[in-house]
Scaffold this active site. Structure first.
Site, PDB file in Angstrom:
ATOM      1  N   HIS A   1      -1.803   1.375  -9.544  1.00 24.77           N
ATOM      2  CA  HIS A   1      -2.461   0.369  -8.680  1.00 24.77           C
ATOM      3  C   HIS A   1      -3.135  -0.729  -9.513  1.00 24.77           C
ATOM      4  CE1 HIS A   1      -4.321  -0.264  -4.424  1.00 24.77           C
ATOM      5  NE2 HIS A   1      -4.207  -1.411  -5.065  1.00 24.77           N
TER       6      HIS A   1
ATOM      7  N   ARG B   1       0.860  -1.182   0.000  1.00 27.24           N
ATOM      8  CA  ARG B   1       0.000   0.000   0.000  1.00 27.24           C
ATOM      9  C   ARG B   1       0.896   1.231   0.000  1.00 27.24           C
ATOM     10  NH1 ARG B   1      -3.738  -2.502  -1.639  1.00 27.24           N
ATOM     11  NH2 ARG B   1      -5.672  -2.977  -0.540  1.00 27.24           N
TER      12      ARG B   1
END
Ligand code: GLV
Length: 313
Positions: A276, A228
């Site tokens: 992402h 993340r």
């Protein structure tokens, strides 16, 4: 547990609601699907399939029984303050999600190990040149996070001949892989040439990729962050790239997503970035995990892949 005559109603709030709905209805026609924010009679909704839900969602769903995440990471659900903590939260486990991550990590390791950043530059300059090829066995890849995704990457990289070491909160025993626990971070970092972060984001792992981490890596090491954005202190990375302690970073996740237009990462010559996409959930494949979870819950069997509040993931 659920009474078997109660109708199963699921609310979707994902980035691919139409696909999820189609597959869910194909595999479990008796399931009623609703779409956020059209909840209808909210008390009838007992399941929710979510990605980054808004605060109001949980305030409405007073009869929820299980929350399913469409991702392996659940930080986007955990940060919603109105989430009822007593309702089980299920992480996604899916073959294609794992395959996607393995493919991306292999790509990123190859890009660094085989000097592809420099070959891109040579091509741009119409230059015919060579960089010395280093044997995979002489390239040490340190995987942080030895859960389902991390372990699959360990096995795939091992099969390609890389020298793999692993790091996790508690010590794991992995055949042929030297493993370190959280008390041995320094030793792990000292031996890592390509660092892959696949940890869950928790209060313990926030900004684990920081100046001190980088300084403990050997000079010239590279970073791959597919965990993340919150794992990485972005300014510390820029400094470590600029002072040449870190050679290159492949980043798929960012503190703020979408990455702001004026962010220094976009055009940095030592950063390869993607939006992402390291592993996107494939509803056609992952639907069976959700349906299995609903059926287990309906028949009173224990749920699998549950969030553990003590561990934070
Ligand atoms: C994607 O980021 C996931 O958590 O699966």
């Amino acid at each position: 547990m659920e009474n078997s005559t109660q109708k199963a109603v699921i609310l979707l709030k994902t980035d691919k609601d139409d696909q999820w709905s189609a597959y869910l209805q194909q595999v479990m026609p008796e399931l009623e699907v609703r779409f956020w924010p059209d909840v209808g009679e909210a008390t009838q909704i007992n399941y929710a399939l979510l990605w980054n839900p808004p605060e109001e969602l949980f305030e409405k769903l007073t009869h929820l029984q299980v929350i399913f995440s469409i991702g392996a990471g659940i930080d986007g659900i955990l940060k919603v303050k109105s989430r009822p903590a007593h309702i089980p939260l299920v992480r996604l486990s899916d073959k294609e999600l794992t395959n996607g991550m393995v493919q991306y990590v292999i790509y990123a390791v190859l890009r660094i190990h085989r000097n592809m950043v420099n070959y891109d530059r040579l091509q741009n300059n119409r230059e015919w040149g060579f960089y010395q090829q280093i044997a995979a066995n002489d390239c040490r890849v340190g995987i942080m996070g030895l859960g389902q995704l991390g372990m699959a990457c360990v096995q795939a990289l091992k099969a390609l001949g890389y020298n793999i070491i692993g790091f996790s909160r508690t010590k794991k025993n992995v055949d042929g892989v030297q493993c370190y626990d959280q008390s041995q971070l320094q030793e792990f970092l000292k031996r890592t040439e390509i660092l892959v972060c696949l940890l869950p984001l928790t209060t313990q792992t926030k900004h684990i990729l920081n100046k001190s981490t980088f300084n403990q890596l050997p000079r010239g090491a590279s970073i791959i962050n597919v965990g993340r954005g919150g794992h990485l202190n972005e300014n510390d990375l820029l400094e470590a790239l600029d002072n040449e302690h870190i050679n290159h970073a492949v980043l798929d996740v960012f503190e703020i997503e979408p990455l702001p237009q004026d962010h220094a990462f976009w055009l940095h010559p030592k950063i390869t970035l993607t939006p992402h996409i390291a592993s996107q959930t494939v509803p056609a494949s992952a639907v069976s995990h959700i349906v299995k979870g609903i059926k287990r819950h309906q028949s009173g069997q224990p749920l699998e892949f549950l969030y553990d509040p003590e561990l934070g993931y």
